[in-house]
Design an enzyme around this catalytic site. Structure first.
Site, PDB file in Angstrom:
ATOM      1  N   GLU A 112      14.296  96.778  23.400  1.00  0.00           N
ATOM      2  CA  GLU A 112      13.209  97.363  22.671  1.00  0.00           C
ATOM      3  C   GLU A 112      11.682  96.900  23.351  1.00  0.00           C
ATOM      4  OE1 GLU A 112      14.737  98.358  18.006  1.00  0.00           O
ATOM      5  OE2 GLU A 112      14.283  96.070  18.722  1.00  0.00           O
ATOM      6  N   CYS A 126       4.358  94.178  23.808  1.00  0.00           N
ATOM      7  CA  CYS A 126       5.457  93.196  23.866  1.00  0.00           C
ATOM      8  C   CYS A 126       6.891  93.595  24.391  1.00  0.00           C
ATOM      9  CB  CYS A 126       5.845  93.130  22.360  1.00  0.00           C
ATOM     10  SG  CYS A 126       6.873  91.510  22.068  1.00  0.00           S
ATOM     11  N   CYS A 133      19.792  87.452  23.555  1.00  0.00           N
ATOM     12  CA  CYS A 133      19.335  86.283  23.695  1.00  0.00           C
ATOM     13  C   CYS A 133      20.540  85.183  23.668  1.00  0.00           C
ATOM     14  CB  CYS A 133      18.177  85.794  22.792  1.00  0.00           C
ATOM     15  SG  CYS A 133      17.741  84.302  23.343  1.00  0.00           S
ATOM     16  N   CYS A 137      18.163  80.943  17.998  1.00  0.00           N
ATOM     17  CA  CYS A 137      17.253  80.136  17.030  1.00  0.00           C
ATOM     18  C   CYS A 137      17.640  80.521  15.707  1.00  0.00           C
ATOM     19  CB  CYS A 137      15.893  80.530  17.428  1.00  0.00           C
ATOM     20  SG  CYS A 137      15.308  79.863  19.093  1.00  0.00           S
ATOM     21  N   CYS A 140      15.730  83.725  13.868  1.00  0.00           N
ATOM     22  CA  CYS A 140      15.458  85.139  14.833  1.00  0.00           C
ATOM     23  C   CYS A 140      16.434  85.935  14.758  1.00  0.00           C
ATOM     24  CB  CYS A 140      15.222  84.543  16.379  1.00  0.00           C
ATOM     25  SG  CYS A 140      15.008  85.741  17.491  1.00  0.00           S
ATOM     26  N   CYS A 362       7.700  90.075  15.186  1.00  0.00           N
ATOM     27  CA  CYS A 362       8.337  89.133  15.839  1.00  0.00           C
ATOM     28  C   CYS A 362       9.478  88.971  15.323  1.00  0.00           C
ATOM     29  CB  CYS A 362       7.535  87.952  15.795  1.00  0.00           C
ATOM     30  SG  CYS A 362       5.723  87.986  16.497  1.00  0.00           S
TER      31      CYS A 362
HETATM   32  N1  SAH Z   1      12.547  83.866  23.525  1.00  0.00           N
HETATM   33  C1  SAH Z   1      11.009  83.913  23.686  1.00  0.00           C
HETATM   34  C2  SAH Z   1      10.283  85.068  23.752  1.00  0.00           C
HETATM   35  C3  SAH Z   1      10.526  85.641  22.358  1.00  0.00           C
HETATM   36  S1  SAH Z   1       8.838  85.509  21.633  1.00  0.00           S
HETATM   37  C4  SAH Z   1      10.731  82.666  22.618  1.00  0.00           C
HETATM   38  O1  SAH Z   1      11.537  82.264  21.905  1.00  0.00           O
HETATM   39  O2  SAH Z   1       9.643  82.181  22.901  1.00  0.00           O
HETATM   40  C5  SAH Z   1       8.934  85.688  19.959  1.00  0.00           C
HETATM   41  C6  SAH Z   1       8.192  84.901  18.891  1.00  0.00           C
HETATM   42  O3  SAH Z   1       8.548  85.051  17.837  1.00  0.00           O
HETATM   43  C7  SAH Z   1       8.721  83.433  19.448  1.00  0.00           C
HETATM   44  O4  SAH Z   1       7.865  82.499  19.104  1.00  0.00           O
HETATM   45  C8  SAH Z   1       9.989  83.428  18.262  1.00  0.00           C
HETATM   46  O5  SAH Z   1      10.300  82.071  17.983  1.00  0.00           O
HETATM   47  C9  SAH Z   1       9.132  83.967  17.040  1.00  0.00           C
HETATM   48  N2  SAH Z   1      10.030  84.683  16.129  1.00  0.00           N
HETATM   49  C10 SAH Z   1      11.186  85.009  16.243  1.00  0.00           C
HETATM   50  N3  SAH Z   1      12.052  85.408  15.008  1.00  0.00           N
HETATM   51  C11 SAH Z   1      10.799  85.490  14.141  1.00  0.00           C
HETATM   52  C12 SAH Z   1      10.965  85.921  12.982  1.00  0.00           C
HETATM   53  N4  SAH Z   1      11.845  86.285  12.142  1.00  0.00           N
HETATM   54  N5  SAH Z   1       9.698  85.929  12.190  1.00  0.00           N
HETATM   55  C13 SAH Z   1       8.488  85.450  12.942  1.00  0.00           C
HETATM   56  N6  SAH Z   1       8.617  85.109  14.200  1.00  0.00           N
HETATM   57  C14 SAH Z   1       9.671  85.081  14.839  1.00  0.00           C
HETATM   58 FE1  SF4 Z   2      15.929  83.966  21.805  1.00  0.00          FE
HETATM   59 FE2  SF4 Z   2      14.855  84.522  19.312  1.00  0.00          FE
HETATM   60 FE3  SF4 Z   2      15.112  82.000  20.106  1.00  0.00          FE
HETATM   61 FE4  SF4 Z   2      13.137  83.458  21.550  1.00  0.00          FE
HETATM   62  S1  SF4 Z   2      13.308  82.910  19.323  1.00  0.00           S
HETATM   63  S2  SF4 Z   2      14.794  82.037  22.212  1.00  0.00           S
HETATM   64  S3  SF4 Z   2      14.480  85.409  21.300  1.00  0.00           S
HETATM   65  S4  SF4 Z   2      16.758  83.429  19.753  1.00  0.00           S
END
Ligand code: SAH
Ligand code: SF4
Length: 384
Positions: A112, A126, A133, A137, A140, A362
């Site tokens: 996406e 974005c 991934c 996390c 996420c 995000c």
């Molecule tokens: N994987 C990379 C790039 C993704 S960036 C990274 O983690 O940095 C997307 C951003 O959104 C990251 O800072 C991630 O931690 C944050 N994110 C992930 N899940 C989210 C959620 N459910 N609500 C708000 N932010 C979130």
């Molecule tokens: Fe992967 Fe989501 Fe963690 Fe970013 S925030 S490293 S996309 S699991």
């Protein structure tokens, strides 16, 4: 030291398949033209320049439109290369103007891409760097999707092309652009796919093409420490760090990669990031999770942690997704948190949730691509 996670060949087309021009840097394009017999050594640079403009400035998807290239050469190009776009499987537009495309790069390989108006100078795209991934996390949504594979440079550039097609931004406008910034904040961990990300940035930032300056390209990482220096040296992109916690026990839970590269190592790598200055600050992303990381003491700890680093702090209200155990902090709590940061001199914009109605915010991205088993995947991840 290096971390490699190169699955791109695994699920990719055969070696003799036509090469997609979108992912070739200028130099790679020149060499590929010679190898394909589409230009001799002497003319290769000039020919590469012509084709470059058609593809990256005019956005053409058909070799026949390259009117200043001889017919016979166009035939060779069409045989050895492709410039067609990948298929857009789904397009959604949010009430707030956010657009989301689900792009199919190959059977079972979908990612996406989200366009957010009024972010950055005019609007930000974005982009995803991987399908899924590996990093899980806990807050996420993308992390619940197993990795399918790394995207290639061509597939990363294609996301920008698809957005530009939809926004009507060909030929590449010099001014009044709707797409002014690129953030690698979609699906995946860009630093596990650095080669492709770096090539894509070379293409996207080229002045005679899409021409988005490196200062308007931000790469977000969850903290792959051994690749951060290389990111800066190879791309000169702006750095964003998904911090989310200021102590190791909590960050271990939220961002499990922290167990491998704890906060102290991460902060040292950030301080050493090439080109960091007051004009080129690092962005710390901090997701606001109710009752988890959102107290005034957490805010003070954050200020202390980033002290001395040219930084911006981006507070991200947690975006819920089906099945999550977390909740977003109350608005008043987020504002109080932001006020503490502001008092200490840190600009700390609260990232307004965008495109929530189409699950484009995000951490909400997830495609239904075919999944590979985690164990099989770990076996493929080479870390020294
Ligand atoms: N994987 C990379 C790039 C993704 S960036 C990274 O983690 O940095 C997307 C951003 O959104 C990251 O800072 C991630 O931690 C944050 N994110 C992930 N899940 C989210 C959620 N459910 N609500 C708000 N932010 C979130
Ligand atoms: Fe992967 Fe989501 Fe963690 Fe970013 S925030 S490293 S996309 S699991």
């Amino acid at each position: 030291m290096s971390v490699t996670l190169d699955l791109s060949r695994a699920a990719q087309a055969r070696d003799d398949a036509p090469v997609n021009i979108a992912g070739l840097t200028r130099e790679a394009l020149r060499a590929a033209l010679v190898e394909a017999g589409a230009a001799d050594e002497r003319k290769a640079r000039m020919r590469a320049g012509q084709i470059w403009r058609w593809v990256h400035h005019y956005g053409v998807t058909d070799f026949e439109r390259m009117t200043d290239v001889a017919k016979e050469t166009r035939a060779v190009l069409a045989e050895k290369f492709v410039i067609a776009r990948p298929e857009v499987v789904e397009r959604q537009v949010s009430k707030d103007g956010t657009r989301k495309w689900l792009i199919r790069f190959a059977p079972g390989v979908e990612a996406e891409t989200v366009y957010i108006p009024d972010v950055g100078r005019a609007g930000a795209l974005c982009v995803s760097s991987q399908v899924g991934c590996t990093l899980n996390c806990s807050f996420c949504h993308t992390g619940t999707q197993k990795l399918v594979r790394n995207l290639t440079a061509a597939e990363i550039v294609a996301q920008v092309q698809v957005a530009r097609d939809d926004l009507g931004e060909w030929p590449s406008p010099k001014e009044d652009r709707r797409l002014s910034n690129i953030v690698f904040m979609g699906m995946g961990e860009p630093l596990y796919n650095l080669d492709a990300v770096a090539d894509a940035i070379d293409v996207i930032s080229d002045n005679e093409g899409i021409a988005i300056s490196r200062r308007r390209i931000t790469v977000s990482t969850s903290g792959v420490v051994p690749q951060m220096q290389a990111l800066g040296e190879r791309t000169a992109a702006m750095l964003a760090i998904s911090l989310h916690a200021t102590n190791d026990p909590l960050r271990d839970k939220l961002v499990p990669l922290n167990k491998k590269y704890p906060i102290e190592e991460l902060m040292a790598a950030i301080r050493a990031y090439p080109g960091l200055s007051n004009a080129r600050r690092v962005t710390f992303e901090y997701v606001m999770l109710k009752g988890v990381n959102d107290t005034p003491a957490d805010a003070r700890a954050l200020v202390k942690l980033v002290q001395g680093i040219p930084a911006k702090i981006n507070l991200i209200p947690f975006n819920p997704w089906p099945g999550t155990e977390y909740e977003c902090s109350d608005w008043a709590t987020i504002e109080r948190f932001a006020a503490t940061l502001n008092r200490s001199g840190y600009a700390s914009p609260i990232r307004t949730p965008r495109g929530r109605d189409i699950l484009a915010a995000c951490g909400q991205l997830k495609s239904e691509s075919e999944k590979v088993r985690a164990s099989a995947l770990r076996a493929m991840v080479a870390v020294d």
